[in-house]
Scaffold this motif. Sequence first.
Motif: not given
Length: 279
Positions: A66-77, A89-95
Motif C-alpha cells: 500500500l505504501d507504493f500503490d493504494v487503489e482509490a477504492a482502498d484509500a476510500e475504505k 491517505v494517498q499523500s502518505m504513499t510514494f506516488r
Amino acid sequence: MVASRVRWAAAREVPGVKPRPLPKTVAPLPDELLSGWLSRLAAANYCNDAELLAHIEIDTRHGAALDFDVEAADAEKISIAARVDPDTVQSMTFRAMTKMEMMLTAQVPFQSCPECSRRGLSLRHWRRSWAFDCQFCGTLLVRSLAKPGDEKLPEKLIDRARCGAGLLEHAATSNRPNLLRRAMRAVTFGMSLKAVRGDPLFALQSPRPEVRLFCLAAIAAAQSRPLIKAAISSAGADDYVRIALLRAFEREPRLLAAVDHVAQQRARSTGPKTAESHS
C-alpha cells in the motif's frame, strides 16, 4: 464533534464500500508513511495490522504494498474507517515520483530513526537512499537491524557521507540525469575500493553501514578531486584495486585512460611500488 464526523463518514456512499468507522482515529504526521500510520491506527484501536486491514476489508497480504500503490477504492475504505480525507491517505504513499526518485527509494525498510521508532513512527524519507538524518527529530538514521554493540564508525566518514547524501538528493530531486550519473559513478568507485559487487543502487541501501557510508562519501569526494586520481591516491594503486577499478569503469574508456595516465605519473615519481600501466 466526533459524533458529527462519524455521521459524515457513514453518510458517504461509495459503491462496493461498506463504511465502518473505527472507534478511535489518529492524526497523520507530516511525511508519515501509510503503513506506519496504519500501525499506529491499529494500536489505538487495540488490534494488530492484519486485524485492522481485515476490518477495513483490505487483503492483508497487500499491507506493505500500500505504501507504493493504494487503489482509490482502498484509500476510500481507509479514509472512512479512520475519518480522514482520501487525499490524506494517498499523500502518505510514494506516488508521483520521478524515475530517478523511484530508483533511489527502497521497497522495504533499510534504515530508521531510533528515537522516532520508539514512538511508533515510520516516515517516508527513511526509505530514500539519500536520507541520512531524521527530518523529524534530527537523529542520525541507523540500519534497521542495528544492534547496540555495533562498531561505531569514524565521525569524519559520517560527515563526508552526510555531504554526499545531500549531493545525491540534489541530483535525484532536481531531475538532472548528468548529476545522477556522476554520483552513481562515484558510488561504483566506492564499491570497487570496498571490493563490493552488485548494483550501485543497492549499495546505497546496504545493510552494511560502512559500505553505504563509504559510497556516499565517495560522491562528496568526487566533487572536489578527479575520481580516478582520488582512487589512485587513496588506494596506492596496487594490483587488486587497479583491477577493481578497471572492472568498474570498463565502459568508460576516457576514465580508463586517466587511470593509466595517473598510474604512469606516479610510477615515475614513486618508483617500482606503483602499479604499471596496462594499455
